[in-house]
Design an enzyme around this catalytic site. Structure first.
Site, PDB file in Angstrom:
ATOM      1  N   ASP A  48      62.646 -78.923 -18.979  1.00  0.00           N
ATOM      2  CA  ASP A  48      61.939 -78.599 -20.227  1.00  0.00           C
ATOM      3  C   ASP A  48      60.420 -78.617 -20.071  1.00  0.00           C
ATOM      4  O   ASP A  48      59.671 -78.636 -21.047  1.00  0.00           O
ATOM      5  CB  ASP A  48      62.367 -79.565 -21.350  1.00  0.00           C
ATOM      6  CG  ASP A  48      62.027 -81.005 -21.009  1.00  0.00           C
ATOM      7  OD1 ASP A  48      61.697 -81.281 -19.830  1.00  0.00           O
ATOM      8  OD2 ASP A  48      62.089 -81.853 -21.907  1.00  0.00           O
ATOM      9  N   HIS A 247      43.625 -69.065   2.695  1.00  0.00           N
ATOM     10  CA  HIS A 247      43.842 -69.727   1.405  1.00  0.00           C
ATOM     11  C   HIS A 247      44.508 -71.079   1.610  1.00  0.00           C
ATOM     12  O   HIS A 247      45.546 -71.372   1.027  1.00  0.00           O
ATOM     13  CB  HIS A 247      44.680 -68.833   0.473  1.00  0.00           C
ATOM     14  CG  HIS A 247      43.917 -67.666  -0.060  1.00  0.00           C
ATOM     15  ND1 HIS A 247      44.474 -66.694  -0.850  1.00  0.00           N
ATOM     16  CD2 HIS A 247      42.611 -67.309   0.068  1.00  0.00           C
ATOM     17  CE1 HIS A 247      43.560 -65.785  -1.169  1.00  0.00           C
ATOM     18  NE2 HIS A 247      42.412 -66.139  -0.619  1.00  0.00           N
ATOM     19  N   ASP A 264      36.033 -73.312  -1.207  1.00  0.00           N
ATOM     20  CA  ASP A 264      36.086 -72.031  -1.931  1.00  0.00           C
ATOM     21  C   ASP A 264      36.734 -72.317  -3.274  1.00  0.00           C
ATOM     22  O   ASP A 264      37.931 -72.621  -3.330  1.00  0.00           O
ATOM     23  CB  ASP A 264      36.900 -71.020  -1.103  1.00  0.00           C
ATOM     24  CG  ASP A 264      36.998 -69.645  -1.756  1.00  0.00           C
ATOM     25  OD1 ASP A 264      36.552 -69.475  -2.903  1.00  0.00           O
ATOM     26  OD2 ASP A 264      37.552 -68.740  -1.109  1.00  0.00           O
ATOM     27  N   ASP A 275      33.113 -67.649  -8.538  1.00  0.00           N
ATOM     28  CA  ASP A 275      33.705 -67.789  -7.204  1.00  0.00           C
ATOM     29  C   ASP A 275      32.596 -68.065  -6.193  1.00  0.00           C
ATOM     30  O   ASP A 275      31.698 -67.244  -6.014  1.00  0.00           O
ATOM     31  CB  ASP A 275      34.453 -66.473  -6.873  1.00  0.00           C
ATOM     32  CG  ASP A 275      35.446 -66.622  -5.736  1.00  0.00           C
ATOM     33  OD1 ASP A 275      35.500 -67.700  -5.141  1.00  0.00           O
ATOM     34  OD2 ASP A 275      36.157 -65.636  -5.454  1.00  0.00           O
ATOM     35  N   HIS A 354      39.929 -59.833   6.127  1.00  0.00           N
ATOM     36  CA  HIS A 354      39.951 -59.492   4.704  1.00  0.00           C
ATOM     37  C   HIS A 354      38.740 -58.626   4.386  1.00  0.00           C
ATOM     38  O   HIS A 354      37.822 -58.493   5.197  1.00  0.00           O
ATOM     39  CB  HIS A 354      39.970 -60.756   3.837  1.00  0.00           C
ATOM     40  CG  HIS A 354      38.825 -61.702   4.071  1.00  0.00           C
ATOM     41  ND1 HIS A 354      37.570 -61.502   3.542  1.00  0.00           N
ATOM     42  CD2 HIS A 354      38.750 -62.848   4.786  1.00  0.00           C
ATOM     43  CE1 HIS A 354      36.786 -62.492   3.912  1.00  0.00           C
ATOM     44  NE2 HIS A 354      37.461 -63.323   4.676  1.00  0.00           N
ATOM     45  N   HIS A 358      35.553 -58.476  -3.821  1.00  0.00           N
ATOM     46  CA  HIS A 358      36.529 -58.177  -4.878  1.00  0.00           C
ATOM     47  C   HIS A 358      35.803 -58.217  -6.204  1.00  0.00           C
ATOM     48  O   HIS A 358      34.858 -58.992  -6.383  1.00  0.00           O
ATOM     49  CB  HIS A 358      37.724 -59.142  -4.850  1.00  0.00           C
ATOM     50  CG  HIS A 358      37.370 -60.605  -4.947  1.00  0.00           C
ATOM     51  ND1 HIS A 358      37.063 -61.233  -6.133  1.00  0.00           N
ATOM     52  CD2 HIS A 358      37.273 -61.574  -3.996  1.00  0.00           C
ATOM     53  CE1 HIS A 358      36.817 -62.507  -5.905  1.00  0.00           C
ATOM     54  NE2 HIS A 358      36.917 -62.750  -4.617  1.00  0.00           N
ATOM     55  N   HIS A 365      40.298 -61.896  -9.073  1.00  0.00           N
ATOM     56  CA  HIS A 365      40.436 -60.609  -8.388  1.00  0.00           C
ATOM     57  C   HIS A 365      40.653 -59.603  -9.512  1.00  0.00           C
ATOM     58  O   HIS A 365      41.776 -59.400  -9.961  1.00  0.00           O
ATOM     59  CB  HIS A 365      41.611 -60.604  -7.402  1.00  0.00           C
ATOM     60  CG  HIS A 365      41.423 -61.586  -6.278  1.00  0.00           C
ATOM     61  ND1 HIS A 365      42.440 -62.008  -5.469  1.00  0.00           N
ATOM     62  CD2 HIS A 365      40.310 -62.228  -5.833  1.00  0.00           C
ATOM     63  CE1 HIS A 365      41.959 -62.852  -4.570  1.00  0.00           C
ATOM     64  NE2 HIS A 365      40.678 -63.018  -4.777  1.00  0.00           N
ATOM     65  N   GLU A 393      31.757 -61.864   0.475  1.00  0.00           N
ATOM     66  CA  GLU A 393      32.262 -63.045   1.162  1.00  0.00           C
ATOM     67  C   GLU A 393      32.735 -62.750   2.590  1.00  0.00           C
ATOM     68  O   GLU A 393      33.929 -62.775   2.867  1.00  0.00           O
ATOM     69  CB  GLU A 393      33.381 -63.716   0.361  1.00  0.00           C
ATOM     70  CG  GLU A 393      34.466 -62.788  -0.149  1.00  0.00           C
ATOM     71  CD  GLU A 393      35.569 -63.564  -0.876  1.00  0.00           C
ATOM     72  OE1 GLU A 393      35.999 -64.602  -0.355  1.00  0.00           O
ATOM     73  OE2 GLU A 393      35.987 -63.126  -1.954  1.00  0.00           O
ATOM     74  N   TYR A 397      37.098 -66.341  11.416  1.00  0.00           N
ATOM     75  CA  TYR A 397      38.173 -67.326  11.545  1.00  0.00           C
ATOM     76  C   TYR A 397      38.639 -67.290  12.998  1.00  0.00           C
ATOM     77  O   TYR A 397      39.236 -66.309  13.427  1.00  0.00           O
ATOM     78  CB  TYR A 397      39.305 -66.991  10.569  1.00  0.00           C
ATOM     79  CG  TYR A 397      38.765 -66.690   9.177  1.00  0.00           C
ATOM     80  CD1 TYR A 397      38.488 -67.720   8.277  1.00  0.00           C
ATOM     81  CD2 TYR A 397      38.445 -65.382   8.802  1.00  0.00           C
ATOM     82  CE1 TYR A 397      37.936 -67.455   7.027  1.00  0.00           C
ATOM     83  CE2 TYR A 397      37.893 -65.103   7.558  1.00  0.00           C
ATOM     84  CZ  TYR A 397      37.633 -66.139   6.674  1.00  0.00           C
ATOM     85  OH  TYR A 397      37.084 -65.861   5.447  1.00  0.00           O
ATOM     86  N   ARG A 415      33.448 -69.168   5.969  1.00  0.00           N
ATOM     87  CA  ARG A 415      33.300 -68.096   4.975  1.00  0.00           C
ATOM     88  C   ARG A 415      32.144 -68.511   4.069  1.00  0.00           C
ATOM     89  O   ARG A 415      32.002 -69.702   3.751  1.00  0.00           O
ATOM     90  CB  ARG A 415      34.602 -67.939   4.167  1.00  0.00           C
ATOM     91  CG  ARG A 415      34.529 -66.874   3.077  1.00  0.00           C
ATOM     92  CD  ARG A 415      35.913 -66.474   2.530  1.00  0.00           C
ATOM     93  NE  ARG A 415      36.652 -67.554   1.898  1.00  0.00           N
ATOM     94  CZ  ARG A 415      37.740 -68.126   2.384  1.00  0.00           C
ATOM     95  NH1 ARG A 415      38.236 -67.724   3.555  1.00  0.00           N
ATOM     96  NH2 ARG A 415      38.353 -69.097   1.740  1.00  0.00           N
ATOM     97  N   GLU A 417      30.302 -67.200   0.407  1.00  0.00           N
ATOM     98  CA  GLU A 417      30.581 -66.279  -0.692  1.00  0.00           C
ATOM     99  C   GLU A 417      29.659 -66.505  -1.884  1.00  0.00           C
ATOM    100  O   GLU A 417      29.455 -67.629  -2.323  1.00  0.00           O
ATOM    101  CB  GLU A 417      32.026 -66.504  -1.172  1.00  0.00           C
ATOM    102  CG  GLU A 417      32.402 -65.679  -2.396  1.00  0.00           C
ATOM    103  CD  GLU A 417      33.850 -65.894  -2.816  1.00  0.00           C
ATOM    104  OE1 GLU A 417      34.372 -67.031  -2.642  1.00  0.00           O
ATOM    105  OE2 GLU A 417      34.460 -64.945  -3.317  1.00  0.00           O
TER     106      GLU A 417
HETATM  107 MN   LIG Z   1      36.499 -64.736  -3.595  1.00  0.00          MN
END
Ligand SMILES: [Mn+2]
Length: 447
Positions: A48, A247, A264, A275, A354, A358, A365, A393, A397, A415, A417
């Site tokens: 529930d 991620h 991030d 972001d 990547h 975005h 996104h 960004e 890697y 990264r 960004e």
């Molecule tokens: Mn981003």
């Protein structure tokens, strides 16, 4: 803990007129047709218990209404277009458990729609209201409870009194949402400011924080402290080689003092997102190997930034960043060969897999693809214009187990960004309060 979400309390909203004009914009474009936008469905977590509720972005964009079990019907006519909001009537027992509901009477006044109806009448109402309409704009998959195709399915053929053509309603909102209006820009700026303040406070604390998960919770509590009302997406905090997973979900594993940590995350404000990514040494000093890789990504960010201006495209920005990243991979001794040839053969892709940008808005996104002059264009090739908001960004890697990489660089993931607004003059970096240069970051971390 409450059993389900607390529903938002009714309150006057200064941006209501913005919602009215957005609905009018759509009504003008669907003369003789209709559009149905549904609130997001509540999702069961287990038994529930429900997941935290998050409103459907298109529905919110057109109403500002945050309750579940609701739908907006827009009927475009040459004369007397109509907007009808379907929602739940107030239920005292439900309110005892889950908080105050808006109810029909207050909704009509608050949202300035032509009519309100009980959501339980949706099926009958659609049959009544759409009997003369051939085309209905609708977002397939937006809410299985109000799936119009399912509500009106028939084994014997199309119905006479119901639209026979479905169009994707997301194409109506997409071209509006890609250019942010004044109120949206100020909400996104505010979300970015909140995130930036929280980052500046978190960075010097990282040397004392024991785990990725702990760091994520501290950052998220700082978002709330500075007025954020939610998260733009699940926070990513990755120490050491965990940062080579794009991620990575924060774990109870330590934040290694000699490794970099990638952060991030973004606060949201009134459903609008932000972001930011920074990758920093918790100790306050980049090692020479870390600095080598960092400078490549930082240079790619700057090259991408130079392309952020009207009439440029996200593809132009991506190409500028790819060029800098590939040149950097040659300098680091990871790739060998000519720059152009390495770019066209996508030799960079094991290390930068990547895209650079975005769109960002109600969704982190944000919308795509988008109509331009009657044609559907890929979002990356749409010429930028004032009011566009997106991220840049670039990243690198370098997997720990890749023997082609010099040993000193293995396991490094970086990264960086920022969130960017296009304006007449060029662009504004909405997250610039958190610096990206190594020297400035080291000063902040050392406190
Ligand atoms: Mn981003």
């Amino acid at each position: 803990m409450s059993i389900t979400r607390q529903h938002s309390k009714p309150q006057q909203n200064k941006t209501e007129l913005g919602f009215v004009s957005r609905r009018q914009n759509i009504l003008k474009r669907i003369k003789g047709e209709a559009a149905l936008f549904c609130a997001a469905e509540e999702k069961i977590r287990s038994r529930d218990l429900k997941h935290n509720y998050h409103q459907d972005s298109d529905f919110y964009y057109l109403t500002g209404f945050d309750e579940p079990n609701a739908a907006l019907l827009l009927i475009g006519k040459t004369k007397g277009s109509r907007s009808i909001l379907f929602l739940r009537e107030r239920e005292p027992q439900n309110e005892t458990w889950h908080g105050e509901m808006l109810g029909l009477k207050r909704a009509k006044k608050k949202f300035k729609v032509d009519e309100v109806r009980d959501i339980s009448t949706l099926k009958n109402s659609l049959a009544e209201l759409l009997s003369q309409t051939t085309t209905l704009h609708y977002s397939p998959g937006s809410n299985s409870c109000y799936d119009v195709w399912n509500l009106f399915k028939s084994t014997i053929g199309p119905r006479i009194n119901f639209p026979h053509t479905l169009a994707d309603a997301r194409l109506l909102t997409g071209q509006m949402r890609v250019v942010k209006d004044k109120s949206e820009i100020s909400l996104i700026k505010h979300a970015c400011e909140i995130s930036a303040k929280a980052y500046l406070e978190l960075l010097p604390m990282l040397k004392h924080i024991k785990s990725e998960k702990h760091a994520a919770k501290i950052l998220e509590s700082l978002f709330v402290r500075y007025g954020g009302d939610g998260l733009s997406f699940p926070s990513i905090i990755a120490s050491g080689k965990n940062a080579t997973t794009l991620h990575h979900s924060p774990e109870l594993s330590p934040i290694w003092q000699r490794e970099l940590v990638l952060i991030d995350a973004g606060a949201s404000f009134k459903n609008y997102t932000s972001d930011i990514t920074r990758t920093i040494p918790p100790s306050g000093t980049f090692s020479s190997a870390q600095a080598d890789v960092y400078d490549v990504v930082q240079n790619a960010l700057e090259k991408a930034r130079e392309k952020c201006k009207p009439n440029s495209t996200l593809e132009d920005i991506h190409q500028a960043s790819l060029k800098a990243i590939t040149a950097g991979l040659i300098d680091l001794g990871i790739l060998r060969g000519g720059l152009q040839q390495l770019i066209s053969s996508k030799a960079y892709s094991p290390y930068f897999m990547h895209r650079t940008s975005h769109w960002l808005g109600l969704d982190v996104h944000d919308v795509s693809p988008i109509y331009m002059d009657e044609f559907l264009v890929p979002p990356a090739t749409r010429p930028l214009e004032p009011g566009n908001i997106f991220t840049i960004e670039p990243g690198l890697y370098l997997p720990a187990e890749d023997s082609k990489i010099p040993v000193r660089y293995r396991g490094i993931g970086i990264r960086i960004e920022d969130t960017i607004l296009i304006n007449k003059e060029g662009s504004e970096n909405l997250t610039k309060k958190v610096p990206t240069s190594r020297e400035e970051l080291e000063t902040i971390i050392k406190g």
